[in-house]
Design a protein around this motif. Structure first.
Motif, PDB file in Angstrom:
ATOM      1  N   ASP A 240       0.660  -1.182   0.154  1.00  0.00           N
ATOM      2  CA  ASP A 240       0.073   0.004  -0.103  1.00  0.00           C
ATOM      3  C   ASP A 240       1.049   1.110  -0.074  1.00  0.00           C
ATOM      4  O   ASP A 240       1.506   1.765   0.839  1.00  0.00           O
ATOM      5  N   TYR A 241       1.102   1.648  -1.125  1.00  0.00           N
ATOM      6  CA  TYR A 241       1.932   3.015  -1.122  1.00  0.00           C
ATOM      7  C   TYR A 241       1.079   4.200  -1.806  1.00  0.00           C
ATOM      8  O   TYR A 241       0.616   4.015  -3.003  1.00  0.00           O
ATOM      9  N   PRO A 242       0.795   5.216  -1.105  1.00  0.00           N
ATOM     10  CA  PRO A 242       0.044   6.130  -1.574  1.00  0.00           C
ATOM     11  C   PRO A 242       0.538   6.871  -2.975  1.00  0.00           C
ATOM     12  O   PRO A 242      -0.176   7.247  -3.744  1.00  0.00           O
TER      13      PRO A 242
ATOM     14  N   ARG B 146       7.890   6.299   3.605  1.00  0.00           N
ATOM     15  CA  ARG B 146       7.135   7.788   3.675  1.00  0.00           C
ATOM     16  C   ARG B 146       6.037   7.478   2.802  1.00  0.00           C
ATOM     17  O   ARG B 146       5.573   8.425   2.233  1.00  0.00           O
ATOM     18  N   GLY B 147       5.955   6.304   2.068  1.00  0.00           N
ATOM     19  CA  GLY B 147       4.645   6.200   1.266  1.00  0.00           C
ATOM     20  C   GLY B 147       4.776   6.433  -0.462  1.00  0.00           C
ATOM     21  O   GLY B 147       3.908   6.391  -0.958  1.00  0.00           O
TER      22      GLY B 147
END
Ligand SMILES: *Cc1c(COP(=O)(O)O)cnc(C)c1O
Length: 365
Positions: free
Chosen positions: A28-30, A326-327
């Motif tokens: 799940d990476y923004p 940090r996404g």
């Protein structure tokens, strides 16, 4: 420790046991800047037209086995005839198809070879290995360009049947020097050269003019990097007689109806909208490249593609992990080691995503 037995393992191709699957990183990476897709900027009117187009499909029917409409649109884009175009489920299928159509059996104990540059797109090597080809790898020079001398030696010693050259190259982002490429193609007329132009829409020039000069060339293109990775549409352009033979290897219904009609629609009606997205990415490319130019410990290779090839003084694995925490997912090359250890490949996203990337990268260093 004993390795557990693989059921029917003795019937599997030996090459499989030495390979690892191509598995894109999930999670799940923004912000995903890892796969060189285009940013999500498709105008609503294009999406609506696509929905309307799909609503007219005959769902119970097989797709058009000749992909007539799509090939027409692609041919027009290439300045070629439809008979010179072969469509595939992404370039990946066409790479596999080529390597299947070409004879991988040895001649007088000489192993058949495919030549690739390194680093480059990994599918050439994977697909070739899987089909019993020997793969020769020639390192790119210090500027990540073709090394004319090294390739010449490889051509002389390995006598490859096929050579793959990505230009612009992935992961390095640069076009290959045209003079060197021409000299090499000319010097090996019995070799088929596949020029992979997956990123060419982002580059200042394409290489199609070479088709007029050399008969031993094929061009590979895809919609994946210009906004439609979801459709899985790639195509090969080359001499009609060769395309006709290659077409025998293709599964008759390889491209599904949805992919065919949506790709055709987009090419027929929305070239300006595609061009606008490409243009925005290009301006982001120069903005981010300039922003990084005077960062200490960061070096960016001038890019002709929709991603940046970045070298950091800080170990690549560390930067990759910190960005991820940090996404932001990028592509790291630390596992490959050597001169790739500190390299990162970062896809250009929307302006907001790129700003966020800059900010977070600054915090990581
Ligand atoms: C991403 C990429 C492709 C595209 O493959 P598809 O199967 O069309 O998605 C082809 N060649 C290169 C060099 C690439 O980087």
């Amino acid at each position: 420790m004993t390795t557990p037995e693989i059921p029917f393992g003795h019937w599997l191709r030996r090459e499989l046991l030495e390979m690892t699957a191509y598995t894109p990183k999930m999670g799940d990476y923004p912000i995903r800047l890892d796969a060189n897709e285009a940013p999500s900027l498709l105008p609503a009117e294009v999406k609506e037209a696509m929905v309307a187009e799909v609503s007219r499909l005959a769902w119970e029917r097989y797709p058009d086995p000749t992909a007539r409409r799509l090939r027409q649109a692609l041919a027009k884009r290439m300045g070629a005839a439809p008979e010179e175009v072969l469509v595939g489920v992404g370039s990946d299928e066409l790479i596999a198809l080529l390597l299947t159509a070409f004879d991988a059996s040895p001649v007088r104990a000489e192993p058949p070879t495919v030549l690739v540059m390194t680093p480059t797109f990994v599918m050439y090597k994977m697909s070739a290995k899987l089909r019993g080809w020997q793969v020769g790898e020639v390192p790119l020079d210090r500027d990540w360009d073709l090394s004319e001398r090294a390739v010449t030696i490889a051509l002389d010693t390995l006598k490859p049947r096929l050579v793959f050259v990505a230009s612009p190259n992935n992961p390095t982002g640069n076009l290959m020097d045209e003079g060197r490429l021409c000299n090499l193609v000319e010097s090996a007329p019995d070799t088929l050269w596949v020029i992979d132009e997956a990123y060419v829409d982002y580059a200042p020039r394409h290489q199609l003019a070479l088709r007029q000069r050399f008969p031993n060339l094929l061009f590979l293109r895809t919609l994946s990097k210009i906004g439609f990775a979801s459709l899985r549409v790639g195509w090969l352009t080359g001499p009609a007689r060769l395309i006709r033979e290659l077409d025998k290897v293709r599964q008759p219904y390889n491209l599904n109806s949805v992919g065919q009609c949506l790709a055709a629609l987009v090419l027929e009606r929305f070239e300006p909208e595609l061009a606008a997205i490409v243009e925005l990415v290009r301006s982001e490319r120069s903005r981010i490249t300039k922003a990084l130019a005077d960062w200490p410990g960061i070096e960016v290779t001038p890019s002709d593609a929709n991603f940046l090839w970045i070298r950091s003084q800080t170990p690549g694995g560390e930067v990759f992990e910190q960005l991820g925490r940090r996404g932001i997912l990028v592509r790291g090359f630390h596992e490959r080691g050597g001169r790739l250890a500190n390299q990162l490949r970062v896809t250009l996203g929307t302006p907001e995503q790129n700003d966020r990337f800059l900010q977070v990268l600054g915090e990581c260093l």
